[in-house]
Motif scaffolding. Structure first.
Motif, short mmCIF file in Angstrom:
data_model
loop_
_atom_site.label_atom_id
_atom_site.label_comp_id
_atom_site.label_asym_id
_atom_site.label_seq_id
_atom_site.Cartn_x
_atom_site.Cartn_y
_atom_site.Cartn_z
N GLN A 88 34.42 36.92 30.07
CA GLN A 88 33.18 36.24 30.46
C GLN A 88 33.46 35.20 31.56
N VAL A 89 34.58 34.50 31.45
CA VAL A 89 34.96 33.53 32.49
C VAL A 89 35.40 34.28 33.75
N PHE A 90 36.20 35.31 33.58
CA PHE A 90 36.70 36.10 34.72
C PHE A 90 35.55 36.62 35.57
N ASP A 91 34.50 37.12 34.93
CA ASP A 91 33.36 37.67 35.67
C ASP A 91 32.71 36.63 36.57
N GLN A 92 32.78 35.36 36.18
CA GLN A 92 32.12 34.32 36.96
C GLN A 92 33.00 33.71 38.04
N VAL A 93 34.32 33.89 37.95
CA VAL A 93 35.20 33.19 38.90
C VAL A 93 36.03 34.11 39.78
N ARG A 94 36.05 35.40 39.53
CA ARG A 94 37.02 36.29 40.19
C ARG A 94 36.92 36.30 41.70
N ASN A 95 35.75 36.12 42.27
CA ASN A 95 35.62 36.13 43.72
C ASN A 95 35.49 34.73 44.30
N LYS A 96 35.87 33.73 43.50
CA LYS A 96 35.67 32.35 43.95
C LYS A 96 36.92 31.49 43.81
N PHE A 97 37.82 31.88 42.90
CA PHE A 97 38.99 31.04 42.63
C PHE A 97 40.13 31.41 43.57
N GLU A 98 40.96 30.40 43.93
CA GLU A 98 41.93 30.58 45.00
C GLU A 98 43.19 31.34 44.62
N PHE A 99 43.48 31.51 43.34
CA PHE A 99 44.75 32.10 42.93
C PHE A 99 44.53 33.38 42.12
N PRO A 100 45.53 34.26 42.11
CA PRO A 100 45.36 35.56 41.44
C PRO A 100 45.12 35.42 39.94
N ILE A 101 44.36 36.38 39.42
CA ILE A 101 44.10 36.46 37.99
C ILE A 101 44.46 37.88 37.55
N VAL A 102 45.30 38.01 36.54
CA VAL A 102 45.74 39.34 36.10
C VAL A 102 45.29 39.59 34.66
N ALA A 103 44.95 40.85 34.38
CA ALA A 103 44.50 41.23 33.04
C ALA A 103 45.70 41.38 32.10
N LEU A 104 45.59 40.82 30.92
CA LEU A 104 46.62 40.96 29.88
C LEU A 104 46.24 42.04 28.88
N GLY A 105 45.02 42.60 29.05
CA GLY A 105 44.57 43.63 28.12
C GLY A 105 43.82 43.05 26.94
N PRO A 106 43.27 43.90 26.08
CA PRO A 106 42.53 43.42 24.90
C PRO A 106 43.48 42.78 23.89
N ARG A 107 43.05 41.69 23.30
CA ARG A 107 43.87 40.99 22.29
C ARG A 107 43.03 40.76 21.03
N GLU A 108 43.67 40.93 19.90
CA GLU A 108 43.03 40.59 18.64
C GLU A 108 43.23 39.10 18.37
N LEU A 109 42.13 38.40 18.12
CA LEU A 109 42.19 36.95 17.93
C LEU A 109 41.78 36.61 16.50
N LYS A 110 42.43 35.62 15.96
CA LYS A 110 42.15 35.19 14.58
C LYS A 110 40.69 34.77 14.45
N SER A 111 40.05 35.27 13.39
CA SER A 111 38.66 34.95 13.06
C SER A 111 37.66 35.49 14.08
N VAL A 112 38.09 36.39 14.97
CA VAL A 112 37.19 37.04 15.93
C VAL A 112 37.16 38.52 15.58
N GLN A 113 35.98 39.08 15.34
CA GLN A 113 35.86 40.42 14.75
C GLN A 113 36.43 41.51 15.64
N LEU A 114 36.10 41.50 16.96
CA LEU A 114 36.52 42.56 17.86
C LEU A 114 37.58 42.05 18.85
N PRO A 115 38.48 42.96 19.31
CA PRO A 115 39.46 42.54 20.33
C PRO A 115 38.73 42.07 21.59
#
Length: 645
Positions: A138-165
């Motif tokens: 959600q953050v990436f979608d808003q900043v990808r064409n505006k921030f000065e430095f590269p952003i790389v995908a780490l892939g889907p991650r399972e997070l504690k107490s979050v239902q979906l990756p």
């Protein structure tokens, strides 16, 4: 109770101090000292980026932002502060933070915030490496064409107490080591070397240089690629250095090089993209087209570079790259000649640039780039003291607005307009808005950061000014102008020895650069090294051919040194010269302050205000003027300038 529940969309940042718990168990006093220091360094960045500190949670922070981009930029500045601080610390006293950012709906009340968005941000922070920043999709979608430095995908991650990756991204920081950082960050930092002129006559040199600048501009439209500015790459014109040496000096991972030949209406170009580390050819192409196809060639090169560097173009970027600025080849040739002479930074060259671009817009009244170039010419003409400020600024504004009317997506006229709003109209809020708009449109345009830094300095926001000039320096590391501005910002924030070293580095590469000697002289003055200061300012006056700007500053310093007879002699010369040619009245005021003629100095400052000479804005941070800032007459001027607190 239900009536008290309120919701809003927000960007949430969580920070965590790595290893704090274990350090507390080993050495509680050191842990507490580092925690206090971490908070001292980090907190100013929250307010600077319009963040609201909700609370501290142990050794970390929970911070809310209205903008995802502000949150990401704040996170970057926090990690940069940590990186710089750690560089001078022993290994066991370094402070390492992890930062996570998410955008989502939050529930707030009673000074606190709750909800899934807060929970997700806290889980994302755990994914980040020590010293790193992780963000959600959600953050990436808003900043990808505006921030000065590269952003790389780490892939889907399972997070504690979050239902979906959840898809997680990492911001690649410039100082990071390792293969991932090198490939993602360094390769996408590129230098477009001066195209070799294969044309027989030197009179056509403008075309090769102009095409180099236009390729830089075309590739700069791709937000995920950082392009070194023209000023730095033109130092390699004529060859003499290999790819490996150039890449080390410019800190780039890729180099675009080639040659150009224009014969009548035919244009031939050869270009190749080289990996700076391995010197492997990533892509190459030969073009043999009609001159009218020049824009299609530039567009194709930019898109092929993006493809070779594995950068996915947004549809808006692709259409911007493919846009033809003019259908008139003759108008474009005139524009290239104008940019060639504008880059000389001489009065004669600037005048030629104005004439060429005026002819270009006569041939094509819809040529936005030529109007933007005219705005740049008039901004420079007042800054160098070649034209009366009121006239130069009004023309700059006229041309910038015309360029924006034709093509609102051009960054350059927005940057020029911002400088007009600040230096001429004293509309500081509007100036900041235009600068930020220019940054969003073209993140690799170094002048935007340089000029924005200058305006922030005038506004007294010195820490922010330093951050912006560092960004300009990263994009144009060999620019002597940006180099001295970096020195001045170091001086303004009290890092005098670093400022002196910075000025010396610029002088080492540009020994005849008058302005560098001028700035070094005033740095010496702040260390009470008066003889060395006077020597440097004398050099600047001689090297500049007795330019009134440097003579006035020399008079000011001589006055401070108690040599008022010499100071007054120079002042007499300047006042006599002003009867036949324009001499910046603020500079005469500075000389009078040094000579102790304070009443006359303030009279000249009033003239400077009436003329809208932007040199009056340097008064607030000029070394030696601290006592004059307390004079009620300056308070009155400061209020009219829109700078009073």
């Amino acid at each position: 109770m239900l009536a008290e529940i309120r919701r809003r969309l927000a960007a949430i940042m969580f920070t965590d101090m790595v290893g704090y718990t274990s350090l507390s168990q080993r050495n509680e006093s050191l842990a507490l000292a580092l925690l206090d220091e971490q908070r001292r360094l980090v907190r100013p960045h929250f307010a600077r980026h319009n963040g609201k500190e909700i609370k501290t949670i142990g050794d970390g922070f929970l911070v809310e932002f209205a903008s995802a981009l502000e949150a990401v930029r704040c996170a970057f500045d926090v990690q940069q502060s940590m990186h710089e601080s750690n560089a001078t610390r022993a290994l066991d006293s370094r402070m390492m933070l992890r930062i996570g950012i998410h955008v989502g709906d939050v529930v707030f009340g009673g000074g606190d915030i709750h909800g899934d968005a807060v929970n997700i941000a806290s889980r994302i922070e755990v994914v980040a490496e020590s010293g790193g920043i992780c963000i959600t999709e959600q953050v990436f979608d808003q900043v990808r064409n505006k921030f000065e430095f590269p952003i790389v995908a780490l892939g889907p991650r399972e997070l504690k107490s979050v239902q979906l990756p959840m898809q997680v991204y990492k911001i690649v920081l410039p100082w990071e080591k390792g293969e991932e950082g090198r490939l993602a960050s360094e390769r996408r930092r590129i230098a477009v070397l001066p195209l070799v002129n294969m044309i027989s006559g030197p009179a056509d040199e403008y075309f090769a240089d102009g095409m180099t600048e236009e390729l830089i501009s075309a590739v700069s439209k791709i937000h995920d690629i950082r392009v070194i500015a023209r000023t730095s790459v033109m130092k390699y014109k004529g060859g003499g250095k290999g790819i490996a040496e150039i890449s080390r000096e410019l800190k780039v991972g890729s180099v675009l090089e080639g040659s150009v030949r224009k014969a009548g209406s035919r244009l031939r170009m050869m270009v190749q993209l080289v990996d700076a580390g391995s010197e492997e050819h990533l892509w190459s192409e030969n073009y043999d087209r009609e001159l009218g196809d020049v824009f299609a060639i530039q567009s194709d090169i930019a898109q092929r570079v993006a493809e070779a560097l594995k950068v996915e173009l947004l549809s808006s970027e692709k259409s911007d790259i493919e846009k033809k600025p003019t259908n008139n080849p003759e108008a474009y040739t005139l524009y290239l000649k104008g940019r060639y002479h504008w880059n000389e930074r001489t009065r004669a060259g600037n005048d030629k640039a104005v004439k060429y671009n005026e002819k270009a817009v006569e041939l094509d009244p819809g040529f936005a780039l030529a109007y933007a170039a005219l705005a740049d010419c008039h901004v420079v003409s007042q800054n160098y003291g070649w034209r009366m400020p009121r006239d130069a600024f009004s023309r700059a504004k006229e041309y910038a607005l015309k360029a924006i009317e034709i093509d609102p997506g051009l960054a350059e006229p927005h940057a020029s307009l911002a400088f007009v709003y600040a230096g001429y109209e004293y509309k500081w809020r509007e100036a900041e808005e235009e600068f930020k708009l220019a940054m969003g449109l073209k993140a690799s345009y170094a002048y935007t950061y340089q000029w924005y830094s200058l305006i922030l300095r005038f506004m007294g926001r010195l820490d922010e000014s330093y951050e912006q000039i560092k960004r300009a320096s990263a994009l144009d590391p060999l620019s002597r102008v940006i180099g001295i501005n970096l020195g001045f910002e170091l001086l303004a924030i009290g890092r005098t020895k670093e400022a002196i070293e910075q000025y010396r580095r610029v002088i080492e590469s540009n020994p005849d650069y008058a302005h560098a000697h001028f700035e070094l002289g005033w740095a010496y003055y702040t260390e009470a090294r008066m003889d060395e200061a006077i020597e440097e300012l004398r050099k600047s006056a001689v090297m500049s051919g007795d330019d009134p700007h440097y003579k006035a500053e020399l008079a000011c310093l001589l006055g401070f040194a108690g040599r008022r007879g010499e100071a007054n002699k120079i002042i007499d010369e300047l006042e006599a010269l002003s009867k036949s040619t324009y001499v910046n009245t603020a500079k005469i005021a500075f000389a009078l302050f040094g000579a102790g003629r304070v009443d006359e100095a303030f009279s000249y400052l009033e003239k400077s205000y009436d003329e809208r000479a932007d040199q009056i804005l340097y008064f607030r941070t000029h070394p030696g003027f601290e006592d004059f800032l307390r004079d009620p007459r300056w308070a009155s001027l400061e209020k009219r300038l829109g700078l009073s607190k």
